[in-house]
Design an enzyme around this catalytic site. Structure first.
Site, PDB file in Angstrom:
ATOM      1  N   THR A   5     -15.348  22.708  28.027  1.00 40.12           N
ATOM      2  CA  THR A   5     -16.686  22.419  27.515  1.00 40.12           C
ATOM      3  C   THR A   5     -17.728  22.485  28.632  1.00 40.12           C
ATOM      4  O   THR A   5     -17.592  21.825  29.654  1.00 40.12           O
ATOM      5  CB  THR A   5     -16.723  21.013  26.884  1.00 40.12           C
ATOM      6  OG1 THR A   5     -15.611  20.866  26.008  1.00 40.12           O
ATOM      7  CG2 THR A   5     -18.018  20.796  26.129  1.00 40.12           C
TER       8      THR A   5
ATOM      9  N   MET B 211     -13.709  18.950  28.556  1.00 42.66           N
ATOM     10  CA  MET B 211     -13.125  17.724  28.010  1.00 42.66           C
ATOM     11  C   MET B 211     -11.606  17.812  28.065  1.00 42.66           C
ATOM     12  O   MET B 211     -11.027  18.895  28.117  1.00 42.66           O
ATOM     13  CB  MET B 211     -13.609  17.487  26.581  1.00 42.66           C
ATOM     14  CG  MET B 211     -13.123  18.469  25.538  1.00 42.66           C
ATOM     15  SD  MET B 211     -13.772  17.995  23.905  1.00 42.66           S
ATOM     16  CE  MET B 211     -13.126  19.327  22.890  1.00 42.66           C
TER      17      MET B 211
ATOM     18  N   HIS C 124     -11.380  27.805  28.084  1.00 39.48           N
ATOM     19  CA  HIS C 124     -11.006  27.589  26.688  1.00 39.48           C
ATOM     20  C   HIS C 124     -12.058  28.266  25.809  1.00 39.48           C
ATOM     21  O   HIS C 124     -13.218  27.860  25.803  1.00 39.48           O
ATOM     22  CB  HIS C 124     -10.950  26.096  26.367  1.00 39.48           C
ATOM     23  CG  HIS C 124      -9.917  25.352  27.144  1.00 39.48           C
ATOM     24  ND1 HIS C 124      -9.971  23.982  27.338  1.00 39.48           N
ATOM     25  CD2 HIS C 124      -8.791  25.770  27.778  1.00 39.48           C
ATOM     26  CE1 HIS C 124      -8.927  23.593  28.046  1.00 39.48           C
ATOM     27  NE2 HIS C 124      -8.203  24.661  28.343  1.00 39.48           N
TER      28      HIS C 124
ATOM     29  N   ASP D 264      -6.634  19.274  30.721  1.00 40.32           N
ATOM     30  CA  ASP D 264      -5.979  20.535  31.067  1.00 40.32           C
ATOM     31  C   ASP D 264      -6.448  20.998  32.445  1.00 40.32           C
ATOM     32  O   ASP D 264      -7.642  21.015  32.732  1.00 40.32           O
ATOM     33  CB  ASP D 264      -6.309  21.601  30.011  1.00 40.32           C
ATOM     34  CG  ASP D 264      -5.547  22.894  30.233  1.00 40.32           C
ATOM     35  OD1 ASP D 264      -4.431  22.841  30.779  1.00 40.32           O
ATOM     36  OD2 ASP D 264      -6.075  23.966  29.864  1.00 40.32           O
TER      37      ASP D 264
END
Length: 349
Positions: free
Chosen positions: A169, A287, A194, A290
């Site tokens: 994010t 967020m 991501h 990972d």
């Protein structure tokens, strides 16, 4: 205290479905809905929401233009809820550039039932957005980075060195700020962000347009070459391996790691093994956690590791988790990361 949400969408059906889904969370309350930009502007003033959900395609002023004005005049957390297709990817990436915190797919068919499948994800994104650091865009940080890089033009980089970056994010913009200032002789850079499968091609192309280096959406078996950046395709894990001719990219569709494919941990772990310590690892805003354990594995393998600091992260989840693990040798503001990672990859460190 509930998170107050204003839902902005021109479809009465979507407004109703999103309201029902969001109100199902005990800590989220929809305080109003708006059918267009004009309606949204008035209700932001009267309702003072904590988070906005915003569609891109609306009558009159579209969501992108409205967002641009909003982030200039009254910066606030925004989650884009729009149809995510390859054709629509540039618009959503533009929304992230203007300051949207995140985005969620709006299904094309059977909207009410399909959106309910994303209920938990939407709740999570609204919660994260409510706590995100949202600020008006400035050129100050970028200028500071340029002043650093002027001194790095003549660096000689360590042989067989790789730079690896992970983000989630807020990462599309953070990665852009890091990559756009890379010199053409820098070590190869491998990146996991991501991102949905429909977006990664546009993301790589957008980075390529803004950078001196060449940016690719990585392909299986592609050789790593200096002055090139390799972005993990959406829905594929990216790893690297060593061959007699150097490093190559490898793609696979193994099970998600930390609920993600591509996963940052998987990339970082492969870099730690393949390079035997000849790498620099960077974990940016995002967020979750990972990449935190992967950054620690890089550090333990002898690699230099960097985490973005809390003040410049949109969401200090992933880098914060890395700091808690003592995985980062340096914790840096975004504007300082490019210079420091290049120094770490050079013989000047």
């Amino acid at each position: 205290m509930s998170i107050k949400v204003l839902v902005v969408d021109d479809s009465p059906l979507i407004r109703g479905v999103l309201t029902e889904i969001l109100n199902a969370a005990p800590d989220i309350k929809v305080v109003g809905t708006a059918e267009d930009a004009h309606d949204a502007r008035d209700k932001i003033k009267s309702l003072n929401p904590d988070v906005l959900t915003l569609d891109i395609e609306m009558p009159g002023m579209n969501g992108i233009s409205f967002l641009k004005n909003l982030m200039r005049l009254r910066p606030m957390p925004v989650v884009m809820v729009s149809t995510l297709t390859a054709e629509g990817a540039p618009a959503t990436l533009k929304a992230l550039e203007y300051g949207a915190v995140d985005y969620l797919a709006k299904p094309k068919v059977d909207v009410a039932n399909a959106l309910n499948h994303y209920k938990d994800e939407l709740h999570e994104k609204v919660r994260v957005a409510a706590s995100a650091r949202v600020r008006a865009k400035t050129e100050k940080a970028i200028s500071a980075n340029v002043s650093h890089l002027i001194k790095l033009d003549s660096l000689t980089y360590l042989p067989n060195h790789v730079i690896t970056i992970g983000a989630s994010t807020g990462g599309t913009e953070a990665i852009k700020e890091v990559v756009k200032l890379l010199p053409t002789n820098c070590p190869p850079v491998v990146v996991t962000q991501h991102i949905p499968a429909a977006f990664s091609t546009s993301f790589a192309a957008r980075l390529n347009e803004n950078a001196k280096v060449t940016v690719h959406e990585a392909t299986h078996g592609q050789k790593l070459v200096k002055g090139n950046v390799y972005i993990a395709p959406g829905d594929d894990h990216l790893t690297i391996s060593r061959t007699i001719d150097g490093y190559i990219c490898r793609l696979d569709k193994d099970a998600p790691v930390n609920r993600h494919r591509p996963a940052v941990d998987k990339l970082f772990d492969s870099v730690a093994v393949a390079t035997k310590g000849r790498a620099t690892g960077v974990l940016l805003t995002g967020m979750g956690a990972d990449g935190a354990k992967g950054l620690l594995n890089l550090k333990n393998a002898g690699c230099h590791t960097i985490a973005q600091d809390e003040a410049t992260s949109v969401v200090w989840g992933m880098p914060g988790a890395a700091v808690e693990l003592n995985a980062a040798a340096q914790v840096l503001a975004l504007q300082d990361i490019t210079a420091c990672m290049l120094k770490a990859a050079s013989k000047a460190r």
